[in-house]
Write a protein that holds these residues in place. Sequence first.
Motif, mmCIF file in Angstrom:
data_model
loop_
_atom_site.group_PDB
_atom_site.id
_atom_site.type_symbol
_atom_site.label_atom_id
_atom_site.label_comp_id
_atom_site.label_asym_id
_atom_site.label_seq_id
_atom_site.Cartn_x
_atom_site.Cartn_y
_atom_site.Cartn_z
ATOM 1 N N ASN A 1 45.851 3.421 33.197
ATOM 2 C CA ASN A 1 46.405 4.429 34.101
ATOM 3 C C ASN A 1 47.763 4.861 33.574
ATOM 4 O O ASN A 1 48.728 4.099 33.618
ATOM 5 C CB ASN A 1 46.538 3.850 35.507
ATOM 6 N N ALA A 2 47.846 6.098 33.084
ATOM 7 C CA ALA A 2 49.101 6.593 32.506
ATOM 8 C C ALA A 2 50.048 7.148 33.558
ATOM 9 O O ALA A 2 51.187 7.493 33.234
ATOM 10 C CB ALA A 2 48.802 7.676 31.468
ATOM 11 N N GLY A 3 49.599 7.243 34.804
ATOM 12 C CA GLY A 3 50.435 7.819 35.856
ATOM 13 C C GLY A 3 49.815 9.092 36.391
ATOM 14 O O GLY A 3 48.704 9.469 36.019
ATOM 15 N N SER A 4 50.520 9.760 37.256
ATOM 16 C CA SER A 4 49.998 10.970 37.870
ATOM 17 C C SER A 4 49.984 12.146 36.883
ATOM 18 O O SER A 4 50.903 12.295 36.078
ATOM 19 C CB SER A 4 50.831 11.359 39.089
ATOM 20 N N ARG A 5 48.958 12.979 36.985
ATOM 21 C CA ARG A 5 48.878 14.184 36.160
ATOM 22 C C ARG A 5 49.958 15.190 36.526
ATOM 23 O O ARG A 5 50.170 16.157 35.811
ATOM 24 C CB ARG A 5 47.497 14.839 36.311
ATOM 25 N N ARG A 6 50.636 14.973 37.632
ATOM 26 C CA ARG A 6 51.713 15.879 38.038
ATOM 27 C C ARG A 6 53.078 15.406 37.547
ATOM 28 O O ARG A 6 54.070 16.117 37.719
ATOM 29 C CB ARG A 6 51.740 16.008 39.568
ATOM 30 N N GLU B 1 37.682 21.302 31.958
ATOM 31 C CA GLU B 1 37.755 21.006 33.389
ATOM 32 C C GLU B 1 37.730 19.490 33.569
ATOM 33 O O GLU B 1 36.980 18.781 32.898
ATOM 34 C CB GLU B 1 36.589 21.653 34.124
ATOM 35 N N LEU B 2 38.534 18.991 34.499
ATOM 36 C CA LEU B 2 38.762 17.553 34.589
ATOM 37 C C LEU B 2 37.470 16.756 34.773
ATOM 38 O O LEU B 2 37.272 15.714 34.123
ATOM 39 C CB LEU B 2 39.750 17.250 35.713
ATOM 40 N N GLN B 3 36.579 17.204 35.624
ATOM 41 C CA GLN B 3 35.335 16.461 35.826
ATOM 42 C C GLN B 3 34.449 16.498 34.584
ATOM 43 O O GLN B 3 33.750 15.525 34.279
ATOM 44 C CB GLN B 3 34.589 17.001 37.050
ATOM 45 N N ASP B 4 34.500 17.600 33.833
ATOM 46 C CA ASP B 4 33.762 17.653 32.573
ATOM 47 C C ASP B 4 34.355 16.672 31.563
ATOM 48 O O ASP B 4 33.626 16.035 30.789
ATOM 49 C CB ASP B 4 33.806 19.070 31.998
ATOM 50 N N VAL B 5 35.686 16.547 31.576
ATOM 51 C CA VAL B 5 36.359 15.588 30.695
ATOM 52 C C VAL B 5 35.930 14.169 31.030
ATOM 53 O O VAL B 5 35.592 13.372 30.141
ATOM 54 C CB VAL B 5 37.897 15.741 30.812
ATOM 55 N N GLU C 1 44.773 10.066 39.180
ATOM 56 C CA GLU C 1 43.763 10.851 39.878
ATOM 57 C C GLU C 1 42.337 10.556 39.404
ATOM 58 O O GLU C 1 41.374 10.835 40.128
ATOM 59 C CB GLU C 1 44.048 12.349 39.687
ATOM 60 N N THR C 2 42.187 9.985 38.198
ATOM 61 C CA THR C 2 40.849 9.855 37.612
ATOM 62 C C THR C 2 40.471 8.446 37.177
ATOM 63 O O THR C 2 39.302 8.196 36.875
ATOM 64 C CB THR C 2 40.731 10.755 36.366
ATOM 65 N N VAL C 3 41.404 7.537 37.123
ATOM 66 C CA VAL C 3 41.177 6.263 36.441
ATOM 67 C C VAL C 3 39.996 5.483 37.022
ATOM 68 O O VAL C 3 39.267 4.797 36.292
ATOM 69 C CB VAL C 3 42.478 5.418 36.457
ATOM 70 N N SER D 1 41.506 10.246 25.358
ATOM 71 C CA SER D 1 42.575 10.580 26.299
ATOM 72 C C SER D 1 42.323 11.931 26.942
ATOM 73 O O SER D 1 41.897 12.882 26.266
ATOM 74 C CB SER D 1 43.934 10.618 25.601
ATOM 75 N N GLU D 2 42.573 12.007 28.233
ATOM 76 C CA GLU D 2 42.609 13.312 28.877
ATOM 77 C C GLU D 2 43.711 14.138 28.217
ATOM 78 O O GLU D 2 44.746 13.615 27.813
ATOM 79 C CB GLU D 2 42.936 13.158 30.368
ATOM 80 N N SER D 3 43.512 15.424 28.127
ATOM 81 C CA SER D 3 44.574 16.322 27.702
ATOM 82 C C SER D 3 45.506 16.573 28.878
ATOM 83 O O SER D 3 45.073 16.629 30.028
ATOM 84 C CB SER D 3 43.991 17.640 27.214
ATOM 85 N N PHE D 4 46.791 16.715 28.572
ATOM 86 C CA PHE D 4 47.768 17.007 29.624
ATOM 87 C C PHE D 4 48.344 18.416 29.486
ATOM 88 O O PHE D 4 49.326 18.755 30.132
ATOM 89 C CB PHE D 4 48.888 15.965 29.591
#
Length: 356
Positions: A294-299, A253-257, A282-284, A325-328
């Motif tokens: 900032n890699a860009g939008s998760r969308r 879950e994103l907040q857990d990440v 969204e998270t940076v 890194s966040e997973s995408f």
Amino acid sequence: MKTKIVTIGKADSPERISEKLVEAGRIIRQGGLVAFPTETVYGLGGDALNPASSRKIYAAKGRPGDNPLIVHIADIEHLQQLVCEIPVKAQKLAEAFWPGPLTMIYQKSALVPYQTTGGLDTVAVRMPVHSIARRFIQEAGGYVAAPSANLSGKPSPTSAKYVIQDMDGRIDMILSADGAEIGLESTIVDVTGEVPVILRPGYITQQMVSAVAGQTDMDVTIYDNSSTEAPRAPGMKYRHYAPRGELVIVEGELQDVVCYINEQAALHAARKERTGVIGTQETVAQYHASSVKNAGSRRDAGAVARQLYTILREFDDEDVAYIYSESFAGAFEDEGFGQAVMNRLLKAAGHKVVQV
């Protein structure tokens, strides 16, 4: 070796551009190496039909000799010289996606030396859409073998700056020009069998290939690091796209990440270790580390793809020792291209993934 840096800019006249490309082509025909831009990443070019040129490419990159090179062409008629046959499905794919970021694997003709194919009886062929790349290939004789223009294992370069960093003094010329709009290497499809098989995902997705060629399979080793077989295509076997720092992908879950990455960054900071984070629009703002990108939008898979290799290179420039890194996986609206982004991240991380 003295490497000549040649910039092709908007201020150049058509005549001046032609002069520069003629010179670059002459170097290839004489057995030298030239780095050049494409719409995917920069390529390191040599004469695909000259075994000595292919050996030079492997030496310049420090690349394993069983890792095949891609032959770049600018004229569809040249394909017939390189392959034994052009299957019907391959013809349809060429009509749909060439010129463009699609590489296809065929049974090779006797014209192609084994030094170019990594010892295989197949040859990988691509026709780029980038105008400078195509004109350069034509001036070079029509057949340019070209992996990415980086030292083996490092992130592929999407700007001339990083080509120069890796290849200055190793090759004859670097052509610097706008390009690399996609930011990831081409999709590779094996068309030698009844059912096309994607060996490396890219901008041309499995859905796009299937829409043209019918049933299309995805090679099981794309997301599996356990294969001991020789690679059938570039990027399949060896650790690729990797920064110097240790990269870990964090899934959950994103907040857990976000919480996990911040905890790890704090631990590293206490040990005076520089930490990098690949976040998103969204998270940076939520991250606290030595360097947050900032890699860009998760969308938007395209935005992340364009930024990914530059971000990894920037971490090297900043001497970052640990990267999170966040997973995408499952994040993007374009799930097909998202597969390519995750493929490159997994390779860069050596398949190190933490579940939170």
